[in-house]
Design a protein around this motif. Sequence first.
Motif, mmCIF file in Angstrom:
data_model
loop_
_atom_site.group_PDB
_atom_site.id
_atom_site.type_symbol
_atom_site.label_atom_id
_atom_site.label_comp_id
_atom_site.label_asym_id
_atom_site.label_seq_id
_atom_site.Cartn_x
_atom_site.Cartn_y
_atom_site.Cartn_z
ATOM 1 N N PRO A 1 22.559 27.682 -22.628
ATOM 2 C CA PRO A 1 23.589 28.076 -23.593
ATOM 3 C C PRO A 1 23.300 27.453 -24.957
ATOM 4 C CG PRO A 1 24.576 27.355 -21.528
ATOM 5 C CD PRO A 1 23.121 26.995 -21.453
ATOM 6 N N VAL A 2 23.706 28.135 -26.009
ATOM 7 C CA VAL A 2 23.499 27.665 -27.377
ATOM 8 C C VAL A 2 24.634 26.715 -27.758
ATOM 9 C CG1 VAL A 2 23.288 28.348 -29.794
ATOM 10 C CG2 VAL A 2 22.339 29.797 -27.986
ATOM 11 N N ALA A 3 24.292 25.539 -28.282
ATOM 12 C CA ALA A 3 25.292 24.580 -28.729
ATOM 13 C C ALA A 3 25.864 25.028 -30.076
ATOM 14 C CB ALA A 3 24.679 23.189 -28.856
ATOM 15 N N LEU A 4 27.183 25.165 -30.138
ATOM 16 C CA LEU A 4 27.857 25.552 -31.376
ATOM 17 C C LEU A 4 29.063 24.664 -31.616
ATOM 18 C CD1 LEU A 4 27.920 29.480 -31.315
ATOM 19 C CD2 LEU A 4 26.529 28.004 -32.773
ATOM 20 N N GLY A 5 29.267 24.295 -32.877
ATOM 21 C CA GLY A 5 30.422 23.496 -33.248
ATOM 22 C C GLY A 5 30.735 23.684 -34.717
ATOM 23 N N GLY A 6 31.766 23.011 -35.184
ATOM 24 C CA GLY A 6 32.143 23.115 -36.582
ATOM 25 C C GLY A 6 31.014 22.680 -37.502
ATOM 26 N N ILE B 1 35.302 25.193 -32.882
ATOM 27 C CA ILE B 1 35.255 25.908 -31.612
ATOM 28 C C ILE B 1 36.084 25.153 -30.587
ATOM 29 C CG2 ILE B 1 33.184 24.746 -30.731
ATOM 30 C CD1 ILE B 1 32.283 27.534 -29.661
ATOM 31 N N GLY B 2 36.732 25.894 -29.713
ATOM 32 C CA GLY B 2 37.585 25.280 -28.694
ATOM 33 C C GLY B 2 38.216 26.370 -27.848
ATOM 34 N N ASN B 3 39.339 26.065 -27.238
ATOM 35 C CA ASN B 3 40.004 27.013 -26.341
ATOM 36 C C ASN B 3 41.414 27.310 -26.810
ATOM 37 O OD1 ASN B 3 38.116 25.210 -24.269
ATOM 38 N ND2 ASN B 3 38.088 27.408 -23.867
ATOM 39 N N PRO C 1 30.135 24.620 -26.294
ATOM 40 C CA PRO C 1 30.893 24.105 -27.435
ATOM 41 C C PRO C 1 30.697 22.605 -27.602
ATOM 42 C CG PRO C 1 32.353 24.498 -25.576
ATOM 43 C CD PRO C 1 31.004 25.031 -25.177
ATOM 44 N N VAL C 2 30.508 22.175 -28.848
ATOM 45 C CA VAL C 2 30.309 20.748 -29.125
ATOM 46 C C VAL C 2 31.264 20.306 -30.227
ATOM 47 C CG1 VAL C 2 27.895 20.742 -28.383
ATOM 48 C CG2 VAL C 2 28.444 21.247 -30.766
ATOM 49 N N ALA C 3 31.655 19.048 -30.168
ATOM 50 C CA ALA C 3 32.579 18.492 -31.165
ATOM 51 C C ALA C 3 31.848 17.922 -32.365
ATOM 52 C CB ALA C 3 33.442 17.400 -30.518
ATOM 53 N N GLY D 1 36.818 18.560 -27.587
ATOM 54 C CA GLY D 1 36.751 17.133 -27.880
ATOM 55 C C GLY D 1 37.942 16.585 -28.594
ATOM 56 N N SER D 2 39.020 17.389 -28.703
ATOM 57 C CA SER D 2 40.207 16.952 -29.440
ATOM 58 C C SER D 2 40.825 15.737 -28.784
ATOM 59 C CB SER D 2 41.235 18.081 -29.504
ATOM 60 O OG SER D 2 42.394 17.662 -30.191
#
Length: 250
Positions: free
Chosen positions: A48-53, A70-72, A128-130, A247-248
Amino acid sequence: MAGIRTGQSMEVVLRHRWHDTAIAVVVTAALTVALSVLTAPFARAVDPVALGGGSGIVIDGDTYCTLTAIGNDSKGNLIGFTSAHCGGPGAKVAAEGAEDHGVLGTMVAGNEGLDYAVIQFDPALVRPVAEVNGFRIDGIGPDPVFGQVACKLGRTTGYSCGVTWGPGDQPGTIVNQVCGQPGDSGAPVTVDNHLVGMIHGAFSEDLPTCVVKFVPLHTPAVTVSINAVLADITSKSRPGTGFVPVGSSA
C-alpha cells in the motif's frame, strides 16, 4: 516402456500402456500444482502507498495538489481532503511518485465556496500515516488567532511557518504568513501539530508567493478553516462526517 512379452495379448499390452500414461499425467499435474504452491509466496505483492497530510497527489493524471489530511469518518471510510479547485466529484486520485500504483481514491464530495474536496481512498491500496517528512498531525485544533505561529507542508514549496494575521475576507478563511505556490493547494496548516486548515491560495498578487532568497517578504496565504470544512460536511451529511485524522491524540 517394455515391449510385448511372450504370452501377452495385444489387449493386455494396450491396457498396461494406458495405465502407465495415466500415471504419468497424474504425476505431472501433481508436480505442477506443488510448484505453483511453493512459488506463490515468492510472488511480489504490491505494498500500500503511504499517504498523509502534506503528501503530493495527482488528480485525473495531470493536476498536482497536496493532501490535507487522512483518517476515518464515522462510517469507517478512509477519507482525505484537498482543495476543490484541484478537481470535483468523480475525479480520480493517485499518489505523486507512485503513479504506477494507479488510482488510489476518488473525490466524492466538495464545496467550491469553501474550496474543499472530500476523497474516499481504498484502504487496500493506501496506508494512512500521521507524519510526512517530519510534519506531523496529531488531531484537529481550533482556528488560530492573531499572533499564533502556523506551519504548512506543501508538495511544491515544502515546509514553512509564519504568524497568523486573523480571519480572511471570506467566511471560513484565515490569513497566515506561510508561503504557497501552485501544487500547494490543499496543503495542511497546523498549530502545535494540530490541523487548523488547508491552503487555498495567495492573499495578494502584489508580492511574491514565497520567500525570495533570504528576505521573508512574501504575500500571506489564505487558509480554509478545517473546522468550517467539517461543519459544512456534517450539516450536509457528506462523506467525511465525523472525520478523525489517523494518529489523532484527541
